[in-house]
Design an enzyme around this catalytic site. Structure first.
Site, mmCIF file in Angstrom:
data_model
loop_
_atom_site.group_PDB
_atom_site.id
_atom_site.type_symbol
_atom_site.label_atom_id
_atom_site.label_comp_id
_atom_site.label_asym_id
_atom_site.label_seq_id
_atom_site.Cartn_x
_atom_site.Cartn_y
_atom_site.Cartn_z
ATOM 1 N N GLU A 44 0.829 -1.207 0.000
ATOM 2 C CA GLU A 44 0.000 0.000 0.000
ATOM 3 C C GLU A 44 0.866 1.261 0.000
ATOM 4 O O GLU A 44 1.842 1.365 0.741
ATOM 5 C CB GLU A 44 -0.912 -0.002 1.227
ATOM 6 N N LYS A 117 -10.054 2.490 -2.221
ATOM 7 C CA LYS A 117 -10.241 1.953 -0.873
ATOM 8 C C LYS A 117 -11.580 2.401 -0.296
ATOM 9 O O LYS A 117 -11.883 3.590 -0.256
ATOM 10 C CB LYS A 117 -9.090 2.423 0.004
ATOM 11 N N CYS A 154 -5.801 -2.691 2.502
ATOM 12 C CA CYS A 154 -5.465 -2.562 3.917
ATOM 13 C C CYS A 154 -6.672 -2.652 4.857
ATOM 14 O O CYS A 154 -7.136 -3.748 5.140
ATOM 15 C CB CYS A 154 -4.660 -1.298 4.158
#
Length: 299
Positions: A44, A117, A154
C-alpha cells in the site's frame, strides 16, 4: 486454469523518495519476471512513507493523477516484462478530492482497472480520513489475463463484507496491498496478538469464500513526523509478514517481519473449484435472512 499461477509479493520499505521507491520496485519487478512470475502485488502507498501518521495539508503534495507519472512508469514495466501488476497510489482526482487507489496493469502500459479503498480508518497514527475520500467504484473484480482480481486495500481486510462482495462478483483471487504495523510502546504480547489477528482474519476470508488470498505489507520503522503531537505519535514498526494463502486458508508462502523480500508462490487455481464443491458455502447462504446486514447496528 490448468497450470499453477505463479505470483510474487514485493515486501519493501520506504527508500526515502518517490524515485528511489520506484527504482526499488523496478528491481523487484525484474526479479519477479526472471523467476517466471505472472502476477506481482505491491504494498500500500508504495511511493513514499506512510504519511497518515499525522494530519498535514502539505502531505497532499504527494498525490498524483491517475494516469500520471507513476502509472506511466509502472505500466511500461508491466508491458516490457509481460506482468500483471497491482500497484497502490495516492490519487489526486480533483482539487480537494483524493483517494487511496489500487491500479492494475495487465501486461500492458494501459491501466486495465482501478479500485478505490472503501473502508477508511481514523485511529492514532492512522489518520486516513483526513486524506482519503471513501471509494466509489464498489466491490468489482478487475478482469485480467490471469483471472478476475478482487483487489481491496489494507483496512478493507478486517471486513468480511468486502471479501464476500468480491467473491459474489466472481473474483478468482483476493488481493490486499497493506501498510500495517506496531506501536513501539506496546508490549510484545500485544504485538503478537495484533499480528496474529491480521493474519487470521484474512485467512478466514480465504476459507469463507474458497479463494486464494495475497496480502503484501511493508516493513521497517517509520518515525512519527516531527510536527505530530497526537497520541500514538511514536512512529510505526511495520511488521511485514506478507503471505499467500490457499482457498482453505493454508499458507503457500510467508515473508519475514523485518526484511525486504520477494515472496514467490505457485497458486493452483483449480483448487478453488474443488474446495467449493466440498465446502459449498455460497450454496448454503441464507440470503433471505440477511437484511439486517444493511443496518449499522440492531438496537
Amino acid at each position: 486454469m490448468s497450470k499453477p499461477l505463479r505470483v510474487a509479493l514485493l515486501q519493501e520499505r520506504d527508500r526515502g523518495s518517490r524515485e528511489a521507491n520506484l527504482d526499488a520496485i523496478e528491481v523487484g519487478l525484474r526479479e519477479a519476471a526472471a523467476q517466471n512470475a505472472q502476477l506481482v502485488l505491491l504494498q500500500e502507498l508504495h511511493n513514499g512513507p506512510y504519511f497518515c501518521q499525522h494530519e498535514s495539508v502539505a502531505e497532499f503534495d504527494r498525490a498524483e493523477s491517475i494516469p500520471g507519472p507513476s502509472t506511466d512508469r509502472l505500466g511500461s514495466l508491466a508491458a516490457e516484462l509481460n506482468l500483471v501488476v497491482v500497484a497502490s497510489l495516492f490519487e489526486r482526482r480533483a482539487a480537494g478530492l483524493y483517494h487511496n487507489t489500487a491500479v492494475v496493469f495487465d501486461r500492458a502500459k494501459a491501466i486495465c482497472g482501478k479500485y478505490r479503498k472503501m473502508h477508511i480508518p481514523d485511529d492514532p497514527a492512522f489518520y486516513e480520513k483526513f486524506y482519503f475520500t471513501p471509494g466509489d467504484l464498489g466491490f468489482e473484480p478487475i478482469q485480467t489475463s490471469v483471472g478476475k482480481l478482487g483487489v481491496l486495500v489494507c483496512w478493507d481486510q478486517w471486513y468480511p463484507e468486502g471479501a464476500r462482495m468480491m467473491a459474489l462478483a466472481g473474483a478468482d483471487l483476493l488481493l490486499y496491498p497493506t501498510a500495517i504495523g506496531w506501536d513501539p510502546a506496546d508490549e510484545d504480547a500485544e504485538k503478537a496478538r495484533q499480528r496474529d489477528a491480521w493474519i487470521t482474519v484474512q485467512r478466514g476470508h480465504a476459507v469463507a469464500n474458497g479463494l486464494p488470498l495475497l496480502a503484501c505489507n511493508r516493513y521497517g520503522f517509520e518515525p512519527a513526523p516531527t510536527d505530530s503531537t497526537a497520541a500514538g505519535a511514536r512512529g510505526i514498526q511495520f511488521w511485514g509478514s506478507s503471505f499467500v494463502a490457499g482457498p482453505q486458508g493454508e499458507f503457500l508462502a510467508q515473508a519475514s517481519t523485518d526484511q525486504r523480500q520477494l515472496l514467490i508462490a505457485d497458486v493452483d487455481m483449480q483448487r478453488s473449484e474443488n474446495v467449493r464443491r466440498i465446502w459449498p458455502f455460497l450454496r448454503d447462504r441464507r440470503v433471505d435472512a440477511y437484511a439486517d446486514l444493511l443496518r449499522r447496528y440492531r438496537d
